[in-house]
Design a protein around this motif. Sequence first.
Motif, PDB file in Angstrom:
ATOM      1  N   GLY A  61      42.377  98.298  -4.294  1.00  0.00           N
ATOM      2  CA  GLY A  61      42.818  99.628  -3.889  1.00  0.00           C
ATOM      3  C   GLY A  61      42.411 100.058  -2.488  1.00  0.00           C
ATOM      4  N   ARG A  62      41.109 100.062  -2.197  1.00  0.00           N
ATOM      5  CA  ARG A  62      40.643 100.578  -0.905  1.00  0.00           C
ATOM      6  C   ARG A  62      41.167  99.745   0.251  1.00  0.00           C
ATOM      7  N   LYS A  63      41.035  98.436   0.164  1.00  0.00           N
ATOM      8  CA  LYS A  63      41.480  97.578   1.255  1.00  0.00           C
ATOM      9  C   LYS A  63      42.999  97.655   1.440  1.00  0.00           C
ATOM     10  N   LEU A  64      43.726  97.757   0.331  1.00  0.00           N
ATOM     11  CA  LEU A  64      45.174  97.884   0.433  1.00  0.00           C
ATOM     12  C   LEU A  64      45.551  99.180   1.140  1.00  0.00           C
ATOM     13  N   ARG A  65      44.875 100.265   0.795  1.00  0.00           N
ATOM     14  CA  ARG A  65      45.152 101.542   1.467  1.00  0.00           C
ATOM     15  C   ARG A  65      44.919 101.422   2.965  1.00  0.00           C
ATOM     16  N   ARG A  67      45.105  98.717   4.775  1.00  0.00           N
ATOM     17  CA  ARG A  67      46.156  97.873   5.356  1.00  0.00           C
ATOM     18  C   ARG A  67      47.443  98.651   5.573  1.00  0.00           C
ATOM     19  N   ILE A  68      47.800  99.460   4.587  1.00  0.00           N
ATOM     20  CA  ILE A  68      49.033 100.247   4.712  1.00  0.00           C
ATOM     21  C   ILE A  68      48.901 101.262   5.839  1.00  0.00           C
ATOM     22  N   ASP A  69      47.775 101.957   5.880  1.00  0.00           N
ATOM     23  CA  ASP A  69      47.569 102.972   6.927  1.00  0.00           C
ATOM     24  C   ASP A  69      47.567 102.342   8.312  1.00  0.00           C
ATOM     25  N   ALA A  70      46.970 101.164   8.440  1.00  0.00           N
ATOM     26  CA  ALA A  70      46.888 100.512   9.751  1.00  0.00           C
ATOM     27  C   ALA A  70      48.268 100.064  10.228  1.00  0.00           C
ATOM     28  N   PHE A  71      49.102  99.576   9.324  1.00  0.00           N
ATOM     29  CA  PHE A  71      50.430  99.112   9.713  1.00  0.00           C
ATOM     30  C   PHE A  71      51.401 100.267   9.915  1.00  0.00           C
ATOM     31  N   ALA A  72      51.214 101.350   9.168  1.00  0.00           N
ATOM     32  CA  ALA A  72      52.078 102.531   9.244  1.00  0.00           C
ATOM     33  C   ALA A  72      53.552 102.151   9.088  1.00  0.00           C
ATOM     34  N   PRO A  73      53.936 101.617   7.935  1.00  0.00           N
ATOM     35  CA  PRO A  73      55.314 101.152   7.758  1.00  0.00           C
ATOM     36  C   PRO A  73      56.310 102.301   7.673  1.00  0.00           C
ATOM     37  N   GLU A  81      54.474  93.147 -10.250  1.00  0.00           N
ATOM     38  CA  GLU A  81      53.826  94.154 -11.089  1.00  0.00           C
ATOM     39  C   GLU A  81      52.349  93.851 -11.350  1.00  0.00           C
ATOM     40  N   GLY A  82      51.720  93.011 -10.501  1.00  0.00           N
ATOM     41  CA  GLY A  82      50.319  92.644 -10.673  1.00  0.00           C
ATOM     42  C   GLY A  82      49.368  93.645 -10.051  1.00  0.00           C
ATOM     43  N   PRO A  83      48.104  93.262  -9.854  1.00  0.00           N
ATOM     44  CA  PRO A  83      47.107  94.195  -9.311  1.00  0.00           C
ATOM     45  C   PRO A  83      47.503  94.814  -7.969  1.00  0.00           C
ATOM     46  N   LEU A  84      48.055  94.018  -7.054  1.00  0.00           N
ATOM     47  CA  LEU A  84      48.471  94.569  -5.763  1.00  0.00           C
ATOM     48  C   LEU A  84      49.664  95.504  -5.931  1.00  0.00           C
ATOM     49  N   GLY A  85      50.608  95.115  -6.769  1.00  0.00           N
ATOM     50  CA  GLY A  85      51.751  95.980  -7.010  1.00  0.00           C
ATOM     51  C   GLY A  85      51.348  97.307  -7.618  1.00  0.00           C
ATOM     52  N   LEU A  86      50.439  97.259  -8.576  1.00  0.00           N
ATOM     53  CA  LEU A  86      49.960  98.497  -9.199  1.00  0.00           C
ATOM     54  C   LEU A  86      49.237  99.387  -8.193  1.00  0.00           C
ATOM     55  N   ALA A  87      48.418  98.772  -7.332  1.00  0.00           N
ATOM     56  CA  ALA A  87      47.678  99.545  -6.335  1.00  0.00           C
ATOM     57  C   ALA A  87      48.628 100.165  -5.303  1.00  0.00           C
ATOM     58  N   ALA A  88      49.646  99.413  -4.892  1.00  0.00           N
ATOM     59  CA  ALA A  88      50.612  99.944  -3.931  1.00  0.00           C
ATOM     60  C   ALA A  88      51.422 101.080  -4.536  1.00  0.00           C
TER      61      ALA A  88
END
Length: 352
Positions: A61-65, A67-73, A81-88
């Motif tokens: 969760g924290r690291k994914l957040r 990554r998303i904020d840094a890239f600003a897509p 639908e795995g752990p990364l998908g659920l966190a995103a």
Amino acid sequence: MKVLIVTDAWEPQVNGVVRTLKQTRLELQKAGHEVEVVSPLEFRTIPCPTYPEIHLSLFPGRKLRERIDAFAPDAIHIATEGPLGLAARKYCKRKGLPFTTAYHSRFPEYVQLRFGIPLSWTYRFLAGFHNDACAVMAPTRVVVSDLEARGFKNVVMWSRGVDLEIFKPGARDRLQTRRPIFVYVGRVAVEKNVEAFLELDLPGSKWVCGDGPAAASLKAKYGTEQGVSWLGVLNQQELAQVYNAADVFVFPSKTDTFGLVLLEAMGCGCPVAAYPVTGPIDVIGTDGPGALRDDLRQACLDALKIDRAEVRRFAERYSWAAASRQFLSHLHPFTDSAQAELQLAMQGSAGE
């Protein structure tokens, strides 16, 4: 436009989901879009139970957040639908951001085969996961209809393609065994129904290319004495050599949503033998480049009669560029400027 793809399926896995995402990223980049993929390679992981080659991210969760904020897509696509998908998904819902998802595999059927869990339980979980998405991308119209019948919302079609420069007719001498040569390429796992192919009484010889959790037991049961030869995981150029050497590509799975290997084989002119089920019937139809029969042995024998030039012509209908434009059209950018950029891109591609 800046596109972020979040996926639990990535290298070193070799499968249709990974191939699809890599080709889609490449095509979007060719079109001038900036694409980043967030995968388990960036996180601490553990092996998936019963499937150790799949790596599950631990507490991403924290690291994914970050990554998303840094890239600003401008748009986010959640591929799995795995752990990364659920966190995103959780991140997007908290921020009020639109996102898209994809349905790549008949996961409920896999789970039922492995653990006996009722289909309705797993489909209920998946519908809950996907129904917050602005679009749920599925590979064929049959899968779209199936998901809608299961309560999925906003389901759209995202087809697949094949690299016709790699998978093309060529020399047929890679496999030096008795003809006719029947080949299976793919994951060696219970849901792929590989043993249905291996136990067939066929003339000539059989080859299996790939690896997976059922490989060791099947190799012990079906070896050279049974006319079966085994190859491990191959790169695309090597696979093209195998498809060209084969007389028939055998696809015994009854649970695939599409089957990229079907297109790869047909790109090389190799006819297909398969069951008349979702995946083969959507890609191939009821005649032409393959033989689809409830009797898989008869399908193999009938496929031997199909003209390889006809098979190649059929495969030329598919391209990754077209599939990627379809993917792009389903995205939901966050801002008006990104939405306008997407509309311009789609208008430009419509004129190509």
